[in-house]
Design a protein around this motif. Structure first.
Motif, PDB file in Angstrom:
ATOM      1  N   ALA A 222       0.862  -1.183   0.000  1.00 36.97           N
ATOM      2  CA  ALA A 222       0.000   0.000   0.000  1.00 36.97           C
ATOM      3  C   ALA A 222       0.898   1.233   0.000  1.00 36.97           C
ATOM      4  O   ALA A 222       2.044   1.171   0.453  1.00 36.97           O
ATOM      5  CB  ALA A 222      -0.913   0.004   1.216  1.00 36.97           C
ATOM      6  N   ASP A 223       0.376   2.341  -0.506  1.00 36.56           N
ATOM      7  CA  ASP A 223       1.176   3.560  -0.631  1.00 36.56           C
ATOM      8  C   ASP A 223       0.229   4.746  -0.484  1.00 36.56           C
ATOM      9  O   ASP A 223      -0.704   4.887  -1.276  1.00 36.56           O
ATOM     10  CB  ASP A 223       1.852   3.568  -2.011  1.00 36.56           C
ATOM     11  N   MET A 224       0.446   5.544   0.545  1.00 32.42           N
ATOM     12  CA  MET A 224      -0.428   6.700   0.791  1.00 32.42           C
ATOM     13  C   MET A 224       0.404   7.870   1.295  1.00 32.42           C
ATOM     14  O   MET A 224       1.331   7.677   2.072  1.00 32.42           O
ATOM     15  CB  MET A 224      -1.473   6.353   1.854  1.00 32.42           C
ATOM     16  N   GLY A 286       2.108   9.462 -10.751  1.00 28.98           N
ATOM     17  CA  GLY A 286       1.918   8.217  -9.997  1.00 28.98           C
ATOM     18  C   GLY A 286       2.598   7.039 -10.649  1.00 28.98           C
ATOM     19  O   GLY A 286       3.283   7.177 -11.671  1.00 28.98           O
ATOM     20  N   HIS A 287       2.383   5.882 -10.041  1.00 26.24           N
ATOM     21  CA  HIS A 287       3.053   4.664 -10.500  1.00 26.24           C
ATOM     22  C   HIS A 287       2.183   3.464 -10.177  1.00 26.24           C
ATOM     23  O   HIS A 287       1.373   3.501  -9.250  1.00 26.24           O
ATOM     24  CB  HIS A 287       4.411   4.530  -9.799  1.00 26.24           C
ATOM     25  N   GLY A 288       2.388   2.403 -10.926  1.00 28.46           N
ATOM     26  CA  GLY A 288       1.750   1.142 -10.593  1.00 28.46           C
ATOM     27  C   GLY A 288       2.289   0.638  -9.267  1.00 28.46           C
ATOM     28  O   GLY A 288       3.397   1.001  -8.851  1.00 28.46           O
ATOM     29  N   ILE A 293       6.784  -1.824  -4.859  1.00 24.13           N
ATOM     30  CA  ILE A 293       6.196  -0.530  -4.475  1.00 24.13           C
ATOM     31  C   ILE A 293       6.127   0.394  -5.695  1.00 24.13           C
ATOM     32  O   ILE A 293       5.184   1.164  -5.828  1.00 24.13           O
ATOM     33  CB  ILE A 293       6.961   0.115  -3.289  1.00 24.13           C
ATOM     34  N   HIS A 294       7.105   0.322  -6.561  1.00 27.35           N
ATOM     35  CA  HIS A 294       7.060   1.085  -7.817  1.00 27.35           C
ATOM     36  C   HIS A 294       7.124   0.095  -8.966  1.00 27.35           C
ATOM     37  O   HIS A 294       8.123  -0.606  -9.131  1.00 27.35           O
ATOM     38  CB  HIS A 294       8.246   2.054  -7.926  1.00 27.35           C
ATOM     39  N   GLU A 295       6.065   0.006  -9.749  1.00 24.35           N
ATOM     40  CA  GLU A 295       6.082  -0.864 -10.924  1.00 24.35           C
ATOM     41  C   GLU A 295       5.305  -0.192 -12.048  1.00 24.35           C
ATOM     42  O   GLU A 295       4.774   0.908 -11.879  1.00 24.35           O
ATOM     43  CB  GLU A 295       5.525  -2.257 -10.570  1.00 24.35           C
ATOM     44  N   ILE A 314      -2.844   1.878  -9.338  1.00 23.27           N
ATOM     45  CA  ILE A 314      -1.957   3.023  -9.580  1.00 23.27           C
ATOM     46  C   ILE A 314      -2.071   4.012  -8.419  1.00 23.27           C
ATOM     47  O   ILE A 314      -3.149   4.163  -7.839  1.00 23.27           O
ATOM     48  CB  ILE A 314      -2.363   3.750 -10.888  1.00 23.27           C
ATOM     49  N   THR A 315      -0.971   4.698  -8.115  1.00 20.58           N
ATOM     50  CA  THR A 315      -1.047   5.798  -7.151  1.00 20.58           C
ATOM     51  C   THR A 315      -1.309   7.102  -7.907  1.00 20.58           C
ATOM     52  O   THR A 315      -0.893   7.265  -9.050  1.00 20.58           O
ATOM     53  CB  THR A 315       0.260   5.961  -6.359  1.00 20.58           C
ATOM     54  N   ILE A 316      -2.019   8.001  -7.222  1.00 21.83           N
ATOM     55  CA  ILE A 316      -2.240   9.360  -7.742  1.00 21.83           C
ATOM     56  C   ILE A 316      -1.665  10.296  -6.693  1.00 21.83           C
ATOM     57  O   ILE A 316      -2.211  10.420  -5.595  1.00 21.83           O
ATOM     58  CB  ILE A 316      -3.744   9.633  -7.943  1.00 21.83           C
ATOM     59  N   GLU A 317      -0.515  10.914  -6.999  1.00 22.50           N
ATOM     60  CA  GLU A 317       0.193  11.653  -5.964  1.00 22.50           C
ATOM     61  C   GLU A 317       0.823  12.953  -6.447  1.00 22.50           C
ATOM     62  O   GLU A 317       2.041  13.084  -6.491  1.00 22.50           O
ATOM     63  CB  GLU A 317       1.256  10.766  -5.313  1.00 22.50           C
ATOM     64  N   PRO A 318      -0.031  13.929  -6.808  1.00 17.61           N
ATOM     65  CA  PRO A 318       0.530  15.231  -7.159  1.00 17.61           C
ATOM     66  C   PRO A 318       1.160  15.888  -5.936  1.00 17.61           C
ATOM     67  O   PRO A 318       0.762  15.603  -4.799  1.00 17.61           O
ATOM     68  CB  PRO A 318      -0.706  16.023  -7.618  1.00 17.61           C
ATOM     69  N   ILE A 330      -0.388  14.721  -1.857  1.00 18.95           N
ATOM     70  CA  ILE A 330      -1.592  13.974  -1.484  1.00 18.95           C
ATOM     71  C   ILE A 330      -1.647  12.755  -2.405  1.00 18.95           C
ATOM     72  O   ILE A 330      -1.747  12.910  -3.626  1.00 18.95           O
ATOM     73  CB  ILE A 330      -2.862  14.834  -1.650  1.00 18.95           C
ATOM     74  N   GLU A 331      -1.569  11.580  -1.798  1.00 17.70           N
ATOM     75  CA  GLU A 331      -1.456  10.348  -2.587  1.00 17.70           C
ATOM     76  C   GLU A 331      -2.522   9.331  -2.202  1.00 17.70           C
ATOM     77  O   GLU A 331      -2.655   8.957  -1.037  1.00 17.70           O
ATOM     78  CB  GLU A 331      -0.076   9.707  -2.368  1.00 17.70           C
ATOM     79  N   ASP A 332      -3.258   8.892  -3.205  1.00 14.52           N
ATOM     80  CA  ASP A 332      -4.245   7.826  -3.036  1.00 14.52           C
ATOM     81  C   ASP A 332      -3.868   6.642  -3.917  1.00 14.52           C
ATOM     82  O   ASP A 332      -3.194   6.811  -4.936  1.00 14.52           O
ATOM     83  CB  ASP A 332      -5.638   8.306  -3.471  1.00 14.52           C
TER      84      ASP A 332
HETATM   85 MN   LIG Z   1       3.864   6.454  -4.239  1.00 13.31          MN
END
Ligand SMILES: [Mn+2]
Length: 358
Positions: A222-224, A286-288, A293-295, A314-318, A330-332
């Motif tokens: 998980a990544d937040m 973002g990333h898969g 953790i990063h793919e 995917i993460t969304i982290e602007p 902020i990352e979801d």
């Molecule tokens: Mn991330």
């Protein structure tokens, strides 16, 4: 696992066999969670070659693979194993195998034609199965709970390292878990470094605190990220926080399957650029995420323009990073669905929820 092998074999038409050395790919295809071993896969064979430490484990975990007991001498056994499979044209993972390993394989198996491959398994891994998504949801759920529990103890005098420890403790007490990566807690100027290291300094009041954390569950990450503030923030925080939140929301509202990685990145980036902060959002959107953790895929201006697919995680982290002020990110974690996205992350992100009263 059987289906994963089938898909891989469909992509091997140009090869007699492939040797998989990359650890997450090895686990993805075989189910084997050990730290060493090679897969040899042809149309009719699936071998897992490893050393004594894992002989029993392979039989339990990798039921679709035949165990090759090679000890610490995989290279020595390689010609025999490939001969058994009738493999002449053999792929290797060019993005993972070292030059030294390849040289030794060439020397030991001079009659084999070694063909570099890239991302064959990584491409399969981008689209998650139902069970993978369930595991990711579990990881995100534990992350949400650990975040709430750990930040509940945030008060004047708490250091960045204290807060990191509070997250680790929460992950352990809630579900017996460990972090998916080195937790980031970066207050004030440190937050301007997207991957800052935590310090022993008490977190000051009124400055942005970038917190990037996640739980590791059965190999899935998980990544937040949330950006909190202890006590009352200044107007700049309020303005920039809302801007980053708008950028985050623009991506969540706009992403559709079929849209490219570059187009997805632009959904958030255009919001930040229009406000004049484009130069301060220096990384991709973002990333898969999955067994690594990063793919793939990567959402960035420099991405290849590959369309997003249903089932991608995917993460969304602007973010905005001002060297003389600090950072906000902020990352979801989301799943690409037929009609848009499913947002897995549940930790609140409205501005008022980020303010910790003192
Ligand atoms: Mn991330």
């Amino acid at each position: 696992m059987t289906q994963r092998l089938t898909y891989l074999r469909e992509s091997l038409k140009d090869l007699d066999a492939i040797v998989i050395s990359q650890p997450e790919n090895r686990r993805y295809l075989s189910g084997f969670t050990g730290s060493a071993g090679f897969l040899l896969i042809s149309k009719d064979h699936a071998l897992l070659a490893t050393d004594f430490r894992y002989y029993t484990q392979v039989k339990q975990e990798a039921r679709n693979f035949d165990l090759a007991e090679v000890g610490y001498e995989f290279t020595k056994h390689l010609p025999d194993l490939l001969a058994q499979m009738g493999a002449q044209r053999v792929g290797f993972e060019a993005h993972h195998l070292t030059f030294t390993e390849l040289e030794s394989w060439k020397q030991t198996a001079p009659n084999v034609e070694w063909i570099p491959t890239t991302s064959r398994v990584e491409d399969l891994r981008t689209v998650k199965s139902v069970s993978e998504i369930e595991t990711l949801k579990h990881a995100v759920h534990i992350t949400d709970r650990a975040f709430a529990q750990a930040t509940d103890g945030l008060r004047p005098g708490t250091t960045e390292k204290d807060l990191v420890w509070a997250f680790k403790t929460a992950l352990h007490t809630i579900d017996g878990r460990v972090p998916a990566f080195d937790i980031i807690v970066a207050a004030g100027l440190a937050g301007a470094k997207p991957h800052a290291k935590p310090s022993d300094t008490p977190i000051p009041e009124g400055v942005p605190i970038v917190i990037d954390m996640g739980a590791l569950i059965d190999g899935y990450h998980a990544d937040m990220t949330r950006t909190l503030v202890l006590g009352q923030p200044d107007d700049k925080f309020r303005e920039l926080y809302q801007l980053v939140l708008n950028a985050n929301q623009a991506a969540l509202d706009g992403i559709r399957p079929g849209m490219t990685d570059v187009e997805a990145d632009a959904l958030s980036r255009s919001v930040i650029e229009e406000a004049g902060y484009g130069d301060f959002f220096g990384h991709g959107l973002g990333h898969g995420v999955g067994l690594a953790i990063h793919e793939a895929p990567k959402l960035a201006t420099t991405s290849p323009g590959t369309p997003l697919k249903i089932g991608m995680a995917i993460t969304i982290e602007p973010g905005i990073y001002l060297p003389d002020w600090g950072g906000i990110r902020i990352e979801d974690l989301i799943i690409v669905r037929e009609a848009g996205v499913e947002v897995l992350t549940q930790t609140p992100k409205d501005l008022e929820a980020q303010i910790i009263p003192v």
